[in-house]
Design an enzyme around this catalytic site. Structure first.
Site, PDB file in Angstrom:
ATOM      1  N   HIS A   1      21.275 -24.162  34.756  1.00 43.03           N
ATOM      2  CA  HIS A   1      20.106 -23.968  33.884  1.00 43.03           C
ATOM      3  C   HIS A   1      20.511 -23.907  32.406  1.00 43.03           C
ATOM      4  CE1 HIS A   1      15.872 -22.015  33.761  1.00 43.03           C
ATOM      5  NE2 HIS A   1      16.130 -22.599  32.610  1.00 43.03           N
TER       6      HIS A   1
ATOM      7  N   HIS B   1      19.577 -25.581  28.437  1.00 44.58           N
ATOM      8  CA  HIS B   1      18.731 -26.420  27.569  1.00 44.58           C
ATOM      9  C   HIS B   1      19.612 -26.994  26.475  1.00 44.58           C
ATOM     10  CE1 HIS B   1      14.867 -25.040  29.329  1.00 44.58           C
ATOM     11  NE2 HIS B   1      15.517 -23.902  29.506  1.00 44.58           N
TER      12      HIS B   1
ATOM     13  N   ARG C   1      18.460 -29.574  24.458  1.00 47.10           N
ATOM     14  CA  ARG C   1      17.503 -29.930  23.392  1.00 47.10           C
ATOM     15  C   ARG C   1      17.515 -31.386  22.944  1.00 47.10           C
ATOM     16  NH1 ARG C   1      14.768 -25.847  24.914  1.00 47.10           N
ATOM     17  NH2 ARG C   1      15.260 -23.825  24.000  1.00 47.10           N
TER      18      ARG C   1
ATOM     19  N   ASP D   1      10.822 -26.717  34.142  1.00 50.36           N
ATOM     20  CA  ASP D   1      11.180 -25.435  33.534  1.00 50.36           C
ATOM     21  C   ASP D   1      10.629 -25.264  32.119  1.00 50.36           C
ATOM     22  OD1 ASP D   1      12.583 -22.873  33.467  1.00 50.36           O
ATOM     23  OD2 ASP D   1      13.624 -23.836  31.810  1.00 50.36           O
TER      24      ASP D   1
ATOM     25  N   ASP E   1      20.173 -20.073  31.561  1.00 54.16           N
ATOM     26  CA  ASP E   1      18.955 -20.348  30.780  1.00 54.16           C
ATOM     27  C   ASP E   1      19.294 -20.382  29.287  1.00 54.16           C
ATOM     28  OD1 ASP E   1      16.391 -21.006  30.094  1.00 54.16           O
ATOM     29  OD2 ASP E   1      15.466 -19.152  30.785  1.00 54.16           O
TER      30      ASP E   1
HETATM   31  O1  DOR Z   1      12.819 -18.331  27.455  1.00 52.91           O
HETATM   32  C1  DOR Z   1      12.734 -19.461  27.853  1.00 52.91           C
HETATM   33  N1  DOR Z   1      13.094 -20.507  27.078  1.00 52.91           N
HETATM   34  N2  DOR Z   1      12.243 -19.705  29.063  1.00 52.91           N
HETATM   35  C2  DOR Z   1      11.967 -20.938  29.505  1.00 52.91           C
HETATM   36  O2  DOR Z   1      11.514 -21.071  30.602  1.00 52.91           O
HETATM   37  C3  DOR Z   1      12.180 -22.093  28.615  1.00 52.91           C
HETATM   38  C4  DOR Z   1      13.194 -21.818  27.609  1.00 52.91           C
HETATM   39  C5  DOR Z   1      13.217 -22.814  26.476  1.00 52.91           C
HETATM   40  O3  DOR Z   1      13.116 -24.019  26.724  1.00 52.91           O
HETATM   41  O4  DOR Z   1      13.370 -22.394  25.325  1.00 52.91           O
HETATM   42 ZN    ZN Z   2      12.283 -21.190  32.732  1.00 49.97          ZN
END
Ligand code: DOR
Ligand code: ZN
Length: 458
Positions: free
Chosen positions: A69, A71, A73, A163, A316
């Site tokens: 998990h 990101h 970007r 997500d 995350d």
């Molecule tokens: O806090 C979060 N940020 N939860 C998510 O589900 C998405 C993520 C994001 O993309 O910034």
């Molecule tokens: Zn999430």
């Protein structure tokens, strides 16, 4: 001088001798690596000419970490992170594979976008970047994306998720699970019943009441997980529950697993350590979705991770540039950095209290995530014939987290100023050193003609 060779992936690698490393925290040994594969393990292996030597100095040797998990970007959010800066952060954090969530711009809901992300990961070359495909077109929850096309594309997508949003419509979730079962891929659900979280800003409880913030009830997570477990059982599909935050959800998972549902679950480092008590200063660095919950919840998360009801730690990792975070609470975007602090938080919350040993750390950060995603060459045993894909951990290090010093392009760490135990001394991906003593080896950067450490220029 390196003896030029290429491993299976065509990467140019020198032979590598890792000395004085402690696999899983056990007895110290040396490891010889050729063509990205461990060829010998034993004491006092000789450093033949042309071999690069990595002196582990008694550090703990673990299989490289796998994050289900992350990101990154890119495309579209490069002011917060790029595949390059995110890969650098991952390597520094001991990661050798990351799953990049599809809430980019454009959304990763087609073969073209997932192939682009995969290719960027290969160009940077610091970590295996596996794109996660969107479940629905544009993450809008209305029309299912072409999962089969993405799965069969060059990107070889193994995990699908909306997500950031929940796949809320049960008809779509049911169909997605049926497709996932046929394709042998995983649906990763951001479990949040949006009807119960309209306007939500914080965990629904006494802290939110006192601060005047609209609450996000734990039941919004629990009910979706219960529903999805029933749908996954019916479809015979693999369901992965992202960022479990509530103690009640754990009981749903326990019951589903006992019935043979193919469900796995992750907890984030921040949900292992932080609670909504952190919100009292209204600093949006603590805003995250799902929200930080209570001390009872963090305690339950730790116990469930130790027991295996929660399978893995997923970071995350959610970088946000300052303009999205340094705002009033309600306007700030949710999310926190995670890749470079995950190991230390796991050591602090799980190893120090005796809930996990180093074998357990390998399980939750590497072996189980690789298994869940079906990666054949990650999370492997440390043994002759296996890929030399490792995280070397200095268990005695203590360091102070500074967002500005992290390799991520953004600085939104909720652990700012905290002193945390254990540090990644080096990361090795198929015999290549991708990070060393906090500074990433300039492998990817050299290919791009620049050597950058720490924050990249925007
Ligand atoms: O806090 C979060 N940020 N939860 C998510 O589900 C998405 C993520 C994001 O993309 O910034
Ligand atoms: Zn999430």
């Amino acid at each position: 001088m390196s003896r030029g060779r290429c491993n299976r992936n065509g990467d140019h690698v020198a032979d590598l001798l890792i000395t004085n490393a402690r696999p899983y925290g056990e007895d110290a040994t040396d490891l010889l690596v050729r063509d990205g594969v461990v060829t010998e393990i034993g004491n006092d292996l000789p450093a033949v000419e042309g071999v690069e030597v990595l002196d582990a100095d008694g550090a703990v040797l673990l299989p490289g970490f796998v994050d289900l998990h992350t990101h990154l970007r890119e495309p579209g959010g490069e002011e917060s992170e790029t595949v390059e800066t995110g890969s650098r952060a991952a390597a520094r954090g001991g990661y050798t594979a990351v799953f990049a969530m599809p809430n980019t711009d454009p959304v990763a809901d087609t073969a073209v976008v997932v192939e682009h992300v995969r290719r960027r990961g290969e160009e940077v070359g610091l970590v295996d970047v596996h794109p996660v495909g969107a479940v629905t077109v544009g993450l809008e929850g209305v029309k299912m994306a072409e999962l089969g096309t993405m799965a069969k594309s060059r990107a070889g997508v193994r995990m699908f998720s909306d997500d950031g949003r929940c796949v809320h419509d049960p008809v779509i979730m049911r169909r997605a699970l049926e497709y996932a079962s046929a394709l042998d891929v995983v649906i990763a659900q951001h479990a949040e019943d949006h009807r119960l979280t309209v306007g939500a800003q914080a965990h629904e409880g006494v802290v939110a009441s006192r601060l005047g913030l609209t609450g996000w009830p734990a039941t919004a997570e629990e009910t979706i997980v219960a529903r999805d477990c029933a749908l996954a059982r019916e479809a015979g599909a693999k369901l992965h529950v992202c960022h479990v935050s509530s103690a009640r959800t754990i009981e749903v998972l326990r019951a589903a697993k006992a019935q043979g549902v193919r469900v796995s679950a992750e907890v984030t480092p921040h949900h292992l350590l932080l609670t909504d008590a952190a919100l009292s200063g209204y600093d949006p660095v603590h805003k995250v979705n799902p929200p930080l919950r209570t001390g009872e919840d963090t305690k339950a998360m730790r116990a469930a991770l130790a027991e295996g009801v929660i399978d893995v730690v997923g970071t995350d990792h959610a970088p946000h540039a300052a303009q999205y975070k340094d705002t009033e609470w309600a306007a700030a975007r949710p999310g926190m950095l995670g890749l470079e602090t995950a190991l230390s938080v796991v050591v602090h919350t799980m190893v120090e209290p005796g809930l996990l040993d180093w074998r357990g750390v390998a399980r939750v950060l590497s072996e189980r995530p690789a298994e869940i995603a079906g990666l054949p060459d990650q999370g492997r045993p440390i043994a002759v014939g296996e890929p030399a894909t490792f995280a070397l951990v200095d268990p005695d290090a203590v360091w102070t987290v500074r967002g500005a010093a992290l390799a991520s392009r953004a600085s939104n760490t909720p652990f700012e100023g905290m002193r945390l135990p254990a540090a990644v001394a080096a990361t090795v991906l198929r015999g290549r050193v991708t990070a060393r003593s906090g500074a990433v080896a300039p492998i990817g950067a050299a290919r791009n003609g620049s050597v950058a450490e720490g924050k990249a220029q925007v």
